[in-house]
Design an enzyme around this catalytic site. Structure first.
Site, PDB file in Angstrom:
ATOM      1  CD  GLU A   1      46.347  37.078  47.363  1.00  0.00           C
ATOM      2  OE1 GLU A   1      47.347  37.511  48.000  1.00  0.00           O
ATOM      3  OE2 GLU A   1      45.598  37.818  46.918  1.00  0.00           O
TER       4      GLU A   1
ATOM      5  NE  ARG B   1      43.418  46.345  32.961  1.00  0.00           N
ATOM      6  CZ  ARG B   1      42.648  46.138  33.953  1.00  0.00           C
ATOM      7  NH1 ARG B   1      42.435  44.783  34.702  1.00  0.00           N
ATOM      8  NH2 ARG B   1      41.393  46.915  34.132  1.00  0.00           N
TER       9      ARG B   1
ATOM     10  NE  ARG C   1      39.072  48.472  39.256  1.00  0.00           N
ATOM     11  CZ  ARG C   1      38.983  47.376  38.499  1.00  0.00           C
ATOM     12  NH1 ARG C   1      38.785  46.258  39.144  1.00  0.00           N
ATOM     13  NH2 ARG C   1      38.991  47.431  37.176  1.00  0.00           N
TER      14      ARG C   1
ATOM     15  CE  LYS D   1      39.146  38.446  39.227  1.00  0.00           C
ATOM     16  NZ  LYS D   1      37.963  39.220  39.365  1.00  0.00           N
TER      17      LYS D   1
ATOM     18  CG  PHE E   1      44.442  41.179  48.411  1.00  0.00           C
ATOM     19  CD1 PHE E   1      44.925  42.227  47.483  1.00  0.00           C
ATOM     20  CD2 PHE E   1      43.032  40.906  48.058  1.00  0.00           C
ATOM     21  CE1 PHE E   1      44.127  43.090  46.927  1.00  0.00           C
ATOM     22  CE2 PHE E   1      42.214  41.907  47.135  1.00  0.00           C
ATOM     23  CZ  PHE E   1      42.690  42.843  46.657  1.00  0.00           C
TER      24      PHE E   1
HETATM   25  P1  AMP Z   1      38.722  42.212  37.245  1.00  0.00           P
HETATM   26  O1  AMP Z   1      37.846  42.968  38.046  1.00  0.00           O
HETATM   27  O2  AMP Z   1      37.943  41.062  36.929  1.00  0.00           O
HETATM   28  O3  AMP Z   1      39.745  42.858  36.287  1.00  0.00           O
HETATM   29  O4  AMP Z   1      39.730  41.513  38.273  1.00  0.00           O
HETATM   30  C1  AMP Z   1      40.511  42.091  39.211  1.00  0.00           C
HETATM   31  C2  AMP Z   1      39.791  42.408  40.702  1.00  0.00           C
HETATM   32  O5  AMP Z   1      39.676  41.305  41.193  1.00  0.00           O
HETATM   33  C3  AMP Z   1      40.389  43.271  41.541  1.00  0.00           C
HETATM   34  O6  AMP Z   1      40.333  44.771  41.124  1.00  0.00           O
HETATM   35  C4  AMP Z   1      39.664  42.877  42.775  1.00  0.00           C
HETATM   36  O7  AMP Z   1      38.509  43.911  43.211  1.00  0.00           O
HETATM   37  C5  AMP Z   1      39.272  41.467  42.761  1.00  0.00           C
HETATM   38  N1  AMP Z   1      40.026  40.670  43.582  1.00  0.00           N
HETATM   39  C6  AMP Z   1      39.478  39.545  44.212  1.00  0.00           C
HETATM   40  N2  AMP Z   1      40.064  38.999  44.818  1.00  0.00           N
HETATM   41  C7  AMP Z   1      41.484  39.468  44.803  1.00  0.00           C
HETATM   42  C8  AMP Z   1      42.690  39.148  45.188  1.00  0.00           C
HETATM   43  N3  AMP Z   1      42.843  37.981  46.113  1.00  0.00           N
HETATM   44  N4  AMP Z   1      43.621  39.889  44.917  1.00  0.00           N
HETATM   45  C9  AMP Z   1      43.574  40.868  44.115  1.00  0.00           C
HETATM   46  N5  AMP Z   1      42.407  41.336  43.580  1.00  0.00           N
HETATM   47  C10 AMP Z   1      41.205  40.530  43.826  1.00  0.00           C
END
Ligand code: AMP
Length: 606
Positions: free
Chosen positions: A233, A468, A255, A235, A359
């Site tokens: 998907e 994680r 979150r 991001k 999602f």
């Molecule tokens: P990070 O904040 O860099 O650790 O990346 C994880 C975060 O990406 C998740 O907590 C979501 O807020 C975000 N995210 C964006 N698109 C998606 C997706 N398609 N599936 C899951 N998380 C997503």
């Protein structure tokens, strides 16, 4: 509180996890259940259970001032103590004179925490905190301050508290973990464990559950080394949100498990009226309903409803599911205007429309579906959103006229207004890839659509809240790096006690330096030790907590994106900054400029 504090001290004194849990279990078992329930919450470093939104809103500066007042010490003396101990709680324990209370019940402390949370403004809070800290013993004050700052620093994670509860009251750890996950309340979990009723823990709607987290992947090849068949998907760069829906009641949680419904008044309506109770997981993003719906070369909108091929082998990245979406997600900087507001004006809703990209589904059909594989959850989700659209259209026919979405007007429509209500709730398109090339192509496409990169998911994986793992991987590329000059430094925490490891840094603006961020990760211990020495020798002003230093050290920093912010003199802030390396080869005159910052900001917003 005294026994709590003594136990915490003993737990801190050993590095062995087994000993830590044994000490904690012994304490939890010997205390009255009500006290033990409060202790379990405090031992996880929180004043209140995780699901609650209540926060104390008492910052480090306020605590510092109170500790200073009560102890009669100078900033310099406190700084010396801080350097020695590394956290404010330990400083409080070392310098406070102590009060007359001999043993305050934990339930009483919790009550005072509630009063502090309810008090409005720092002055009112300060009065309560000062009174509390002046009454208890120094050892108790030490742990009260640690709880207020949100970290006990005794090497005890919540997972160890769960283990200790299992040890104290019997039963498998996984039952305790499950109850805690469902309830979001380790105190209530302890109560159930003590009464042998863990199995009765039920998911409670409107009590947020932990979010599944992703691990970084280095490359497409790296990602595919974890699972061969990947679901992919985009991001999206917004904020993660868990939607709890029951009939007309719909609430969104962040979150950090805070309720964020108020910031997005247009979203609950779009999810109201589902035929069953559900919990959804997704990302709220700023959404452009505008001209981005350009047809592609083949004359079709990229996000148009494509016939989804079956999940069989398809060459390259193939759509598993592509729903009709109308527009594209905007970067975080656009959403920023909508955050942290209690009241959102119609004007703002029109200026920055949002959408909820869904999602995942955690609860549906009267049961938790988290243990089922993603493949199955996706099917449930598709089904759910399908029924919603049908119901919505039937039910909303008249309602739409009376309660039109203020965020969307005819002027910013590039599509059929009849499908409006459902456009705010969008099923995130899913693709499938099993080799690196299509994955790389998807990555480029995602970035071309203005998204951060990709989320790569194992279709066979369960939803694991709060973990994680390697079932969700994130693939993103650094936006850019900036060369910045260090202008101020602070002592670190924990392992970084006594070394100057937190750096505030600036970019150039003509002859001036304007601060733009603060980072504390990325350098090695050796580098930090060398830098500490250098900064001590080149301090301009020792401000207790912080030292302004000669602006001569250049760092290269990476970050997720740039935001507008009042926090720093530049008017911008870097999101998730981390130090890539020291740049001894660069002079401060060669550091990046405000122009460069604005350029990156424009690019990401474009
Ligand atoms: P990070 O904040 O860099 O650790 O990346 C994880 C975060 O990406 C998740 O907590 C979501 O807020 C975000 N995210 C964006 N698109 C998606 C997706 N398609 N599936 C899951 N998380 C997503």
């Amino acid at each position: 509180m005294r026994t709590f504090a003594e136990t915490a001290d003993r737990i801190a004194a050993t590095t062995k996890k087994l000993e830590k849990t044994a000490l904690l279990a012994e304490y939890l078992k010997s205390a009255p259940v009500e006290e033990a329930a409060v202790a379990a919450v405090f031992f996880s470093g929180r004043p209140f259970p995780a699901w609650e939104e209540t926060t104390l809103q008492v910052g480090g500066t306020l605590l510092w001032r109170i500790v200073k007042e009560l102890s009669g010490r100078s900033d310099l003396e406190l700084t010396a103590a801080y350097r020695e101990h590394g956290d404010l709680g330990a400083v409080a324990g070392a310098v406070l004179p102590g009060g007359t209370e001999t043993q305050s019940a934990l339930s009483k402390i919790r009550l005072i925490f509630r009063e502090i949370a309810a008090a409005r403004g720092p002055a009112a809070k300060a009065v309560l905190v000062r009174k509390l800290l002046s009454e208890v013993s120094p050892l108790e004050a030490k742990y009260i301050v640690k709880i207020v700052t949100g970290d006990l620093r005794i090497g005890l994670k919540e997972s160890l508290v769960e283990e200790a509860i299992a040890k104290a009251f019997g039963g498998p750890v996984k039952d305790v973990q499950r109850a805690n996950m469902l309830l979001g309340d380790i105190g209530e979990t302890l109560r159930l464990a003590a009464e042998g009723r863990l199995a009765e823990a039920r998911m409670r709607l409107f009590h947020p559950i932990g979010f599944m987290l992703a691990s970084p992947a280095e490359s497409a090849e790296d990602a595919l080394s974890y699972f061969q068949n990947a679901w992919v998907e985009d991001k999206y760069d917004g904020i993660r949100a868990q939607a709890h829906c029951s009939g007309e009641s719909v609430r969104f949680f962040s979150r950090t498990r805070d309720e964020i419904t108020e910031s997005f008044p247009e979203l609950p309506d779009a999810l109201a009226g589902l035929p069953q109770d559900v919990i959804l997981d997704g990302e709220i993003v700023a959404w452009s309903y505008l001209a981005d719906d350009q047809p592609t070369d083949n004359g079709r909108d990229e996000t148009e409803n494509l016939e989804a091929p079956a999940l069989s082998e398809v060459e390259g990245a193939s759509p598993v599911l592509l729903k009709k979406t109308t527009g594209r997600a905007l970067p975080f900087s656009a959403l920023q205007k909508r955050l942290g507001r209690k009241k959102v004006s119609e004007k703002l809703m029109r200026e920055v429309p949002v959408a909820y990209l869904v999602f995942d589904v955690l609860y549906a059909g009267g049961e938790l579906v988290m243990d089922r594989p993603l493949r199955e959850r996706a099917r449930i989700l598709d089904e759910l959103l399908k029924t919603r659209t049908i119901n919505h259209e039937g039910r909303e026919g008249t309602r739409r006229k009376t309660k039109a979405n203020p965020a969307i007007t005819q002027s910013n429509l590039a599509f059929d207004p009849e499908c409006l209500p459902s456009t705010q709730i969008i099923r995130a398109p899913v693709y499938q890839a099993s080799s690196p090339e299509p994955l790389n192509k998807s990555f480029d496409d995602a970035q071309a659509r203005g998204n951060e990169g990709l989320m790569i998911k194992d279709p066979e994986s369960p939803y694991t809240p709060g973990r994680r793992g390697k079932s969700w991987l994130k693939l993103k590329r650094e936006l850019a790096t900036l060369d910045v000059v260090v202008t101020a430094v602070e002592y670190g925490h924990g392992r970084r006690i006594g070394v100057l490891s937190d750096y505030t840094f600036a970019v150039r603006d003509g002859d001036r330096l304007l601060n733009i961020g603060k980072a504390y990760s990325g350098l090695t211990d050796v580098e930090i030790a060398e830098m500490t020495k250098w900064f001590l020798d080149h301090t301009i002003e020792d401000q207790g907590f912080r030292r302004t230093v000669e602006p001569r050290i250049v760092l290269e920093v990476a970050f997720n994106n740039i935001m507008k912010s009042d926090r720093h003199s530049s008017g911008y802030a870097l999101r998730f900054p981390r130090i890539v390396r020291l740049r001894p080869d660069k002079l401060p005159e060669e550091a990046d400029t405000m122009e460069r910052v604005k350029e990156i900001f424009q690019k990401q917003s474009g």
